[in-house]
Write a protein that holds these residues in place. Structure first.
Motif, PDB file in Angstrom:
ATOM      1  N   LEU A 121       2.454  -0.914   3.082  1.00  0.00           N
ATOM      2  CA  LEU A 121       1.896  -0.278   1.897  1.00  0.00           C
ATOM      3  C   LEU A 121       0.828  -1.190   1.299  1.00  0.00           C
ATOM      4  CD1 LEU A 121       4.722   1.192   2.192  1.00  0.00           C
ATOM      5  CD2 LEU A 121       4.587   1.551  -0.282  1.00  0.00           C
ATOM      6  N   PRO A 122      -0.300  -0.630   0.851  1.00  0.00           N
ATOM      7  CA  PRO A 122      -1.373  -1.445   0.271  1.00  0.00           C
ATOM      8  C   PRO A 122      -1.040  -1.862  -1.164  1.00  0.00           C
ATOM      9  CG  PRO A 122      -1.989   0.862   0.212  1.00  0.00           C
ATOM     10  CD  PRO A 122      -0.669   0.800   0.939  1.00  0.00           C
ATOM     11  N   LEU A 123      -0.122  -2.818  -1.284  1.00  0.00           N
ATOM     12  CA  LEU A 123       0.319  -3.314  -2.582  1.00  0.00           C
ATOM     13  C   LEU A 123       0.072  -4.811  -2.676  1.00  0.00           C
ATOM     14  CD1 LEU A 123       3.818  -1.556  -2.812  1.00  0.00           C
ATOM     15  CD2 LEU A 123       1.744  -0.895  -4.053  1.00  0.00           C
ATOM     16  N   GLU A 124      -0.215  -5.284  -3.885  1.00  0.00           N
ATOM     17  CA  GLU A 124      -0.286  -6.721  -4.113  1.00  0.00           C
ATOM     18  C   GLU A 124       1.111  -7.320  -3.967  1.00  0.00           C
ATOM     19  OE1 GLU A 124      -1.943  -7.531  -7.905  1.00  0.00           O
ATOM     20  OE2 GLU A 124      -3.814  -6.462  -7.529  1.00  0.00           O
ATOM     21  N   ALA A 172       4.398   5.985  -4.150  1.00  0.00           N
ATOM     22  CA  ALA A 172       3.697   6.067  -2.868  1.00  0.00           C
ATOM     23  C   ALA A 172       3.973   7.424  -2.234  1.00  0.00           C
ATOM     24  CB  ALA A 172       4.156   4.953  -1.933  1.00  0.00           C
ATOM     25  N   LEU A 173       2.956   7.975  -1.572  1.00  0.00           N
ATOM     26  CA  LEU A 173       3.092   9.222  -0.822  1.00  0.00           C
ATOM     27  C   LEU A 173       3.178   8.864   0.658  1.00  0.00           C
ATOM     28  CD1 LEU A 173       3.067  12.336  -0.689  1.00  0.00           C
ATOM     29  CD2 LEU A 173       0.560  12.205  -0.602  1.00  0.00           C
ATOM     30  N   VAL A 232       1.188   5.841   5.353  1.00  0.00           N
ATOM     31  CA  VAL A 232       1.129   5.812   3.892  1.00  0.00           C
ATOM     32  C   VAL A 232      -0.127   6.577   3.488  1.00  0.00           C
ATOM     33  CG1 VAL A 232       1.067   4.358   1.848  1.00  0.00           C
ATOM     34  CG2 VAL A 232       2.281   3.573   3.894  1.00  0.00           C
ATOM     35  N   LEU A 233       0.047   7.723   2.855  1.00  0.00           N
ATOM     36  CA  LEU A 233      -1.076   8.610   2.558  1.00  0.00           C
ATOM     37  C   LEU A 233      -1.790   8.244   1.265  1.00  0.00           C
ATOM     38  CD1 LEU A 233       0.639  11.990   3.504  1.00  0.00           C
ATOM     39  CD2 LEU A 233      -0.795  10.523   4.948  1.00  0.00           C
ATOM     40  N   ASP A 234      -1.051   7.713   0.296  1.00  0.00           N
ATOM     41  CA  ASP A 234      -1.651   7.356  -0.994  1.00  0.00           C
ATOM     42  C   ASP A 234      -0.656   6.492  -1.767  1.00  0.00           C
ATOM     43  OD1 ASP A 234      -3.540   7.263  -3.007  1.00  0.00           O
ATOM     44  OD2 ASP A 234      -3.050   9.232  -3.844  1.00  0.00           O
ATOM     45  N   VAL A 235      -1.176   5.630  -2.627  1.00  0.00           N
ATOM     46  CA  VAL A 235      -0.338   4.780  -3.480  1.00  0.00           C
ATOM     47  C   VAL A 235      -0.988   4.656  -4.846  1.00  0.00           C
ATOM     48  CG1 VAL A 235       0.611   2.471  -3.862  1.00  0.00           C
ATOM     49  CG2 VAL A 235       0.588   3.417  -1.563  1.00  0.00           C
ATOM     50  N   LYS A 236      -0.182   4.775  -5.891  1.00  0.00           N
ATOM     51  CA  LYS A 236      -0.599   4.414  -7.246  1.00  0.00           C
ATOM     52  C   LYS A 236       0.415   3.384  -7.735  1.00  0.00           C
ATOM     53  CE  LYS A 236      -3.130   8.581  -8.542  1.00  0.00           C
ATOM     54  NZ  LYS A 236      -4.431   7.900  -8.496  1.00  0.00           N
ATOM     55  N   GLY A 290      -3.542  16.388  -0.691  1.00  0.00           N
ATOM     56  CA  GLY A 290      -3.125  15.218   0.066  1.00  0.00           C
ATOM     57  C   GLY A 290      -3.126  13.913  -0.699  1.00  0.00           C
ATOM     58  N   ARG A 291      -3.311  13.974  -2.026  1.00  0.00           N
ATOM     59  CA  ARG A 291      -3.359  12.766  -2.845  1.00  0.00           C
ATOM     60  C   ARG A 291      -2.393  12.886  -4.020  1.00  0.00           C
ATOM     61  NH1 ARG A 291      -5.996   8.749  -0.349  1.00  0.00           N
ATOM     62  NH2 ARG A 291      -6.732   7.877  -2.323  1.00  0.00           N
ATOM     63  N   ILE A 292      -2.005  11.737  -4.578  1.00  0.00           N
ATOM     64  CA  ILE A 292      -1.161  11.715  -5.768  1.00  0.00           C
ATOM     65  C   ILE A 292      -2.023  11.975  -6.994  1.00  0.00           C
ATOM     66  CG2 ILE A 292       0.353  10.306  -7.213  1.00  0.00           C
ATOM     67  CD1 ILE A 292       0.996   8.664  -4.662  1.00  0.00           C
ATOM     68  N   GLN A 293      -1.611  12.926  -7.812  1.00  0.00           N
ATOM     69  CA  GLN A 293      -2.285  13.217  -9.073  1.00  0.00           C
ATOM     70  C   GLN A 293      -1.334  12.875 -10.217  1.00  0.00           C
ATOM     71  OE1 GLN A 293      -5.478  14.269  -9.042  1.00  0.00           O
ATOM     72  NE2 GLN A 293      -5.487  14.382  -6.803  1.00  0.00           N
TER      73      GLN A 293
END
Length: 202
Positions: A70-73, A129-130, A138-142, A194-197
Motif C-alpha cells: 500500500l502506498p503509505l508513509e 484503502a480500496l 491496491v486501487l486507491d488509498v486515502k 473506481g476511486r474513493i470519494q
C-alpha cells in the motif's frame, strides 16, 4: 494492535492537551484474513523493528498471486474493530471472537479497508484503502480522511457507502484542554468511478 491506554500530553506554545495513545511494548505487527465473494486475501501491517513507537510499519495486500504494498508513509497503524452495522469481510488473525474489523465489501471483488494512523500526541487519523480482492491490487488509498477523538470508531452503512464521525472543527471559544474543544461531523465514504470519494455530509 493494542493501544496501552490514553495519556494527556501538553503541546508546546500553549496548544491544547489532547488524548494520545500510550506507546505499546508488545510486537505490533498484525494480519487481517479476508474473503470477498470467492476471493481470499490478507492485509498485513508489518513493523521492521517490531516496536510500534518506531513508526516504521508498512502495509501489504497478499493473495495467491503475489504481494502488493500500500502506498503509505511508514507510521504506527492499527485496525478498526467493527462496532456498527456493516458486515465485516476480515478478521484479525490469531484473535479469538474478535467480531471482525472494519473492512467491508463494495461488490463481488472489491473491499474498503479502514485503519488508524497514530499521530501522538494528537488524535489518531483514520484512513481507508480500496482493494481488488480478485487481483490483489491496491486501487486507491486515502490515508488521512480525518482525525477521531474516540477510541471506538463506528463506521455505519449508508445507501451509497459508509459514514463515520470525524473532527471537523476546532472550537477556539472553548477554553479547556479537552475533547469538547473539537466538533465532530459525519463524513461519507463511497466508491465512484473506481476511486474513493470522501465528503462531509450535510
Amino acid at each position: 494492535m493494542t493501544r496501552g491506554g490514553w495519556i494527556a500530553l501538553m503541546l508546546c506554545c500553549g496548544a491544547l492537551t489532547v488524548e494520545a495513545a500510550e506507546p505499546a511494548v508488545a510486537d505490533c505487527d498484525f494480519r487481517l484474513e479476508c474473503q470477498v465473494g470467492a476471493h481470499v486475501f490478507s492485509l498485513v501491517f508489518d513493523s521492521a523493528s517490531g516496536e510500534c513507537i518506531e513508526d516504521d510499519m508498512k502495509a501489504f495486500v497478499e493473495t495467491s498471486k503475489g504481494k502488493a504494498e500500500l502506498p503509505l508513509e511508514k507510521a504506527w497503524y492499527g485496525p478498526i474493530f467493527n462496532a456498527a452495522d456493516g458486515k465485516s469481510v476480515c478478521r484479525l488473525a490469531g484473535a479469538k471472537d474478535s467480531g471482525g474489523v472494519s473492512v467491508f465489501a463494495v461488490d463481488a471483488h472489491r473491499a474498503l479497508a479502514f485503519f488508524t494512523r497514530d499521530d501522538r500526541p494528537g488524535y489518531e487519523w483514520v484512513g481507508v484503502a480500496l482493494i481488488d480482492a480478485a487481483t490483489g491490487k491496491v486501487l486507491d488509498v486515502k490515508s488521512r480522511l480525518g482525525q477521531s477523538k474516540e477510541r471506538v470508531i463506528a463506521i455505519l452503512k449508508t445507501p451509497r457507502g459508509f459514514k463515520l464521525q470525524l473532527i471537523r472543527e476546532h472550537l477556539k471559544e472553548v477554553r479547556c484542554d479537552c475533547s469538547a474543544a473539537f466538533a465532530d461531523a459525519w463524513m461519507g465514504v463511497e466508491v465512484a468511478n473506481g476511486r474513493i470519494q470522501a465528503r462531509w455530509m450535510q
